[in-house]
Scaffold this motif. Structure first.
Motif, PDB file in Angstrom:
ATOM      1  N   LYS A  81       0.818  -1.212   0.000  1.00 29.27           N
ATOM      2  CA  LYS A  81       0.000   0.000   0.000  1.00 29.27           C
ATOM      3  C   LYS A  81       0.852   1.263   0.000  1.00 29.27           C
ATOM      4  N   THR A  82       1.886   1.273   0.829  1.00 22.85           N
ATOM      5  CA  THR A  82       2.677   2.503   0.990  1.00 22.85           C
ATOM      6  C   THR A  82       3.996   2.479   0.226  1.00 22.85           C
ATOM      7  N   GLY A  83       4.458   1.289  -0.173  1.00 18.54           N
ATOM      8  CA  GLY A  83       5.758   1.173  -0.816  1.00 18.54           C
ATOM      9  C   GLY A  83       6.925   1.197   0.158  1.00 18.54           C
ATOM     10  N   ARG A  84       6.641   1.278   1.433  1.00 22.92           N
ATOM     11  CA  ARG A  84       7.711   1.333   2.430  1.00 22.92           C
ATOM     12  C   ARG A  84       8.547   0.061   2.378  1.00 22.92           C
ATOM     13  N   LYS A  85       9.873   0.238   2.428  1.00 24.81           N
ATOM     14  CA  LYS A  85      10.802  -0.888   2.326  1.00 24.81           C
ATOM     15  C   LYS A  85      11.421  -1.163   3.694  1.00 24.81           C
ATOM     16  N   THR A  86      11.410  -2.439   4.082  1.00 26.53           N
ATOM     17  CA  THR A  86      12.026  -2.871   5.336  1.00 26.53           C
ATOM     18  C   THR A  86      12.963  -4.029   5.032  1.00 26.53           C
ATOM     19  N   GLU A  87      14.251  -3.859   5.286  1.00 23.88           N
ATOM     20  CA  GLU A  87      15.191  -4.942   5.043  1.00 23.88           C
ATOM     21  C   GLU A  87      15.047  -5.989   6.140  1.00 23.88           C
ATOM     22  N   LEU A  88      14.786  -7.236   5.729  1.00 20.04           N
ATOM     23  CA  LEU A  88      14.649  -8.319   6.695  1.00 20.04           C
ATOM     24  C   LEU A  88      15.997  -8.796   7.189  1.00 20.04           C
ATOM     25  N   GLY A  89      16.974  -8.804   6.305  1.00 20.97           N
ATOM     26  CA  GLY A  89      18.296  -9.266   6.671  1.00 20.97           C
ATOM     27  C   GLY A  89      19.043  -9.772   5.454  1.00 20.97           C
TER      28      GLY A  89
END
Length: 402
Positions: free
Chosen positions: A116-124
């Motif tokens: 929805k927002t395009g926010r990126k979160t690196e998992l690892g």
């Protein structure tokens, strides 16, 4: 929509199978070479129907599995979901639709993108990835039991081979620390600077399929004891799957050059995209145990013992990587071709000439995946060392198709 000034090759009509046979025969007399796109600019495909029920997220009601799609379709770019991705390769949509897991081939990391927002979160970072040439962290797939086990499967190039591992994803942990220790499921797939394959997917039968390359050693494709140049089928634990065509072997089909696209249609038939060398890329319908010809045949050969493709393209028009099935057609992402191909199906045959979309508009296209119903996710590949990145590259796009 991104504006690009690069010259794009004009679309050519895909040859009829009869004409293709003549041209393919002539092509086999040429001196072998290797194009600069992921193991030679073209693709080879496959078909067949594994048993079982689908492990993919259920889709809204759409075109009947029996209904032949119209000859002409359409593509609408709904929106850009995310930008500024580094060498994206594999894509795994989360079952609840909230996010997409994306692998970075060169960084060896997995990132979650909020749809929805395009926010990126690196998992690892996935330990042991050794990126070089066409190798690195490539295909991703979610366990058929992801809702309970939270396992992410990844195909990557290590210092010694290509292998498949699984890692537990725990979103409750801090960003960058959300991947558990890797559990090696399968190892020993030949690696090379080129032709590492890399696509993995769980089939309707809940078995794990992997497309491999021959690592630049053509003879491996015809060697059924080798894991190179094959489509492999295994249990989630990496054992030969029940019903495989060769005893005690994960080999499902052979005679492939470099498989990077796997998808099932509405009747659970498997299709695969494959890079050709100098002449023909392919889309194949995969039949267990069949020989798809490489290196003796590239494209349509009409020779006993070889399974001919559903469709084929010149290598500058395709160089196909990911494929997906939606609205009665296979959709194929082209790298060197910089376009999205639609191949309407009637069973395991093309019901009309393939149709090209987005020619040159977003550059190299790496991965396409179903977003349910008439929607697709599309991943560009301009930052893989062979593109010409513009501001914002690489991207994930949401498409509406028919």
């Amino acid at each position: 929509m991104t504006s690009r000034t690069r010259r794009v090759e004009g679309t050519k009509i895909v040859q009829s199978r009869a004409v293709s046979a003549i041209l393919a025969t002539a092509a086999l007399l040429l001196t072998a070479g290797c194009s600069s796109d992921d193991g030679g600019g073209s693709s080879a495909g496959a078909t067949s129907s594994p048993p079982g029920g689908t492990s993919a997220p259920s889709s809204p009601p759409g075109r009947s599995a029996e209904e032949t799609p119209p000859a002409k379709g359409s593509v609408k770019v709904v929106r850009t979901v995310a930008e500024d991705l580094d060498s994206p390769w594999g894509l795994a949509p989360l079952p609840d639709g909230s996010g997409l897991l994306v692998s970075s081939r060169d960084e060896g990391t997995i990132t979650r993108v909020d749809t929805k927002t395009g926010r990126k979160t690196e998992l690892g970072e996935v330990p042991g990835v050794s990126p070089a040439g066409e190798g690195g962290l490539m295909g991703l797939a979610l366990s058929p039991d992801f809702a309970s086990d939270h396992m992410v499967y990844a195909y990557f190039t290590s210092a010694s081979d290509n292998r498949i591992v699984r890692l537990r994803y725990d979103e409750r942990r801090p960003a960058g620390e959300q991947l558990g220790a890797p559990d090696t499921v399968f190892r020993g797939i030949p690696k090379g600077f080129i032709h590492n394959g890399g696509r993995i997917a769980f089939g309707p039968d809940r078995m794990l399929y992997a497309g491999t390359g021959e690592s630049g050693e053509e003879g491996l494709s015809q060697d059924r004891k080798s894991l190179g140049g094959k489509i492999l089928r295994m249990t989630p634990e990496g054992e030969p799957a029940p019903g495989n065509p060769f005893p005690d072997s994960t080999v499902y089909s052979y005679g492939h050059r470099n498989v990077q696209g796997l998808a099932w249609d509405g009747r659970q038939r498997l299709f695969a995209a494959e890079f050709g060398q100098n002449t023909w890329d392919e889309l194949n319908a995969i039949k267990p145990g069949d020989n798809y010809g490489w290196p003796e045949a590239e494209g349509t050969a009409e020779e006993a013992g070889f399974h001919d493709p559903v469709a084929q393209w010149s290598t500058d028009e395709a160089s196909p990587s990911g494929i997906a099935h939606a609205e009665g057609s296979i959709w194929m992402a082209g790298l060197r071709g910089e376009r999205l191909w639609r191949i309407p199906l009637n069973g395991t045959e093309a019901s009309a000439d393939p149709q090209a979309f987005l020619e040159g508009e977003y550059g190299r296209l790496r991965t396409v995946a179903s977003a349910g119903g008439d929607k697709l996710w599309l991943v560009t590949s301009e930052t893989d060392g062979r593109g010409s990145p513009d501001g914002g590259d690489d991207r994930i796009l949401e498409l509406e198709v028919s």
